[in-house]
Design a protein around this motif. Structure first.
Motif, mmCIF file in Angstrom:
data_model
loop_
_atom_site.group_PDB
_atom_site.id
_atom_site.type_symbol
_atom_site.label_atom_id
_atom_site.label_comp_id
_atom_site.label_asym_id
_atom_site.label_seq_id
_atom_site.Cartn_x
_atom_site.Cartn_y
_atom_site.Cartn_z
ATOM 1 N N LEU A 244 0.873 -1.157 0.025
ATOM 2 C CA LEU A 244 0.230 -0.130 -0.186
ATOM 3 C C LEU A 244 0.608 1.254 -0.031
ATOM 4 O O LEU A 244 0.575 2.242 -0.592
ATOM 5 C CB LEU A 244 -1.041 -0.118 1.081
ATOM 6 C CG LEU A 244 -1.785 -1.276 1.406
ATOM 7 C CD1 LEU A 244 -2.846 -1.077 2.592
ATOM 8 C CD2 LEU A 244 -2.912 -1.318 0.103
ATOM 9 N N HIS A 245 1.955 1.333 0.705
ATOM 10 C CA HIS A 245 2.632 2.352 0.865
ATOM 11 C C HIS A 245 4.170 1.934 1.302
ATOM 12 O O HIS A 245 4.435 1.292 2.023
ATOM 13 C CB HIS A 245 2.206 3.301 2.181
ATOM 14 C CG HIS A 245 2.807 4.558 2.344
ATOM 15 N ND1 HIS A 245 2.700 5.590 1.150
ATOM 16 C CD2 HIS A 245 3.267 5.293 3.226
ATOM 17 C CE1 HIS A 245 3.238 6.904 1.715
ATOM 18 N NE2 HIS A 245 3.633 6.659 2.832
ATOM 19 N N PRO A 246 5.149 2.907 0.834
ATOM 20 C CA PRO A 246 6.582 2.446 0.965
ATOM 21 C C PRO A 246 7.109 2.627 2.142
ATOM 22 O O PRO A 246 8.357 2.310 2.392
ATOM 23 C CB PRO A 246 7.409 3.052 -0.301
ATOM 24 C CG PRO A 246 6.273 4.343 -0.235
ATOM 25 C CD PRO A 246 5.047 3.953 -0.197
ATOM 26 N N ALA A 247 6.417 3.408 3.190
ATOM 27 C CA ALA A 247 6.867 3.761 4.366
ATOM 28 C C ALA A 247 6.116 2.980 5.648
ATOM 29 O O ALA A 247 5.032 2.682 5.373
ATOM 30 C CB ALA A 247 6.715 5.125 4.611
ATOM 31 N N ALA A 248 6.628 2.776 6.669
ATOM 32 C CA ALA A 248 6.080 2.047 7.909
ATOM 33 C C ALA A 248 5.635 3.404 8.700
ATOM 34 O O ALA A 248 6.288 4.448 8.726
ATOM 35 C CB ALA A 248 7.152 1.527 8.806
ATOM 36 N N THR A 249 4.383 3.259 9.396
ATOM 37 C CA THR A 249 3.834 4.317 9.916
ATOM 38 C C THR A 249 3.945 3.976 11.347
ATOM 39 O O THR A 249 3.615 2.838 12.127
ATOM 40 C CB THR A 249 2.189 4.546 9.746
ATOM 41 O OG1 THR A 249 2.194 4.667 8.015
ATOM 42 C CG2 THR A 249 1.635 5.539 10.360
ATOM 43 N N TYR A 250 4.324 5.047 12.106
ATOM 44 C CA TYR A 250 4.561 5.069 13.758
ATOM 45 C C TYR A 250 3.583 6.231 14.300
ATOM 46 O O TYR A 250 4.140 7.130 14.017
ATOM 47 C CB TYR A 250 6.017 5.252 13.803
ATOM 48 C CG TYR A 250 6.313 4.848 15.365
ATOM 49 C CD1 TYR A 250 6.429 3.620 15.983
ATOM 50 C CD2 TYR A 250 6.660 6.056 16.206
ATOM 51 C CE1 TYR A 250 6.876 3.443 17.426
ATOM 52 C CE2 TYR A 250 6.897 5.841 17.716
ATOM 53 C CZ TYR A 250 7.057 4.335 18.079
ATOM 54 O OH TYR A 250 7.198 4.289 19.554
ATOM 55 N N ARG A 251 2.799 5.638 15.056
ATOM 56 C CA ARG A 251 1.900 6.599 15.507
ATOM 57 C C ARG A 251 2.322 6.937 17.257
ATOM 58 O O ARG A 251 2.086 5.915 17.969
ATOM 59 C CB ARG A 251 0.246 6.297 15.682
ATOM 60 C CG ARG A 251 -0.296 6.144 14.077
ATOM 61 C CD ARG A 251 -1.520 5.915 13.966
ATOM 62 N NE ARG A 251 -2.159 5.364 12.756
ATOM 63 C CZ ARG A 251 -2.139 6.303 11.459
ATOM 64 N NH1 ARG A 251 -1.505 7.332 11.536
ATOM 65 N NH2 ARG A 251 -2.462 5.758 10.418
ATOM 66 N N ILE A 252 2.404 8.141 17.599
ATOM 67 C CA ILE A 252 2.429 8.390 18.917
ATOM 68 C C ILE A 252 1.525 9.078 19.729
ATOM 69 O O ILE A 252 1.365 10.132 19.261
ATOM 70 C CB ILE A 252 3.811 8.983 19.186
ATOM 71 C CG1 ILE A 252 4.986 8.787 18.306
ATOM 72 C CG2 ILE A 252 4.237 9.640 20.594
ATOM 73 C CD1 ILE A 252 6.370 9.592 18.119
#
Length: 184
Positions: free
Chosen positions: A131-139
């Motif tokens: 879906l997307h080339p980045a990892a998502t990190y939510r703080i």
């Protein structure tokens, strides 16, 4: 290689979004006909104005400003816009100014193994390469989101500049653990 606290990372703010109210009703047609650098979008019920920042203006008096590169520039642009509306004959009062979103980019001095990063931080990090080339990190405590790319580039979104800087400080040690070894 040890993680050192004296690494200086350049955080470049690319966009600041702010809102404010004029405390009066605005006639969009008048703004479109008499204003400069104006795009009238009646199908959306708003006017776009571009002095230095781009402003979406609604007839209710709510204005959203985007395109600034600092909180001070956003406030100055919003005040300049309010003054422009006053010169068009509206009884505008600058009220309820608030920075709602800051977008920044930052580059780590190393590349990152995204799969390892996601496995180590599973509940709050997600990586879907389809879906997307980045990892998502939510703080959640900071209300910030960090997009981590394998090249070491970060895209950080948060409610203000201080939160963005804190988010980068928070994620740096986690990324340092998952850096790719240098190729020789």
């Amino acid at each position: 290689m040890e993680s050192s606290n004296d690494v200086a990372l350049d955080i470049i703010i690319t966009n600041v979004v702010a809102v404010f109210r004029t405390r009066c009703h605005l006639n969009l047609r008048t703004i479109a006909l008499e204003g400069v650098n104006v795009i009238y979008k009646p199908e959306y019920g708003k006017v776009l104005m571009k002095p230095r920042i781009t402003a979406s203006i609604w007839s209710s008096g709510k204005i959203i400003c985007t395109g600034a590169t600092s909180e001070e520039e956003a406030k100055q642009g919003a005040r300049r816009l309010a003054r422009t509306l006053q010169k068009l004959g509206f009884k505008v009062r600058f009220a309820d100014f608030k920075v709602v979103n800051v977008l920044a980019v930052c580059s780590m001095p190393f590349a990152i193994r995204l799969i390892d990063f996601t496995k180590n931080n599973r509940p709050i990090a997600s990586y879907e390469p389809e879906l997307h080339p980045a990892a998502t990190y939510r703080i959640k405590t900071l209300k910030a989101t960090v997009q981590v790319f394998s090249t070491g580039s970060l895209t950080v979104t948060g409610p203000n500049v201080q939160t963005v800087a804190t988010a980068v400080e928070h994620i740096y040690p986690l990324l340092f653990e998952c850096q790719k070894p240098l190729c020789k």
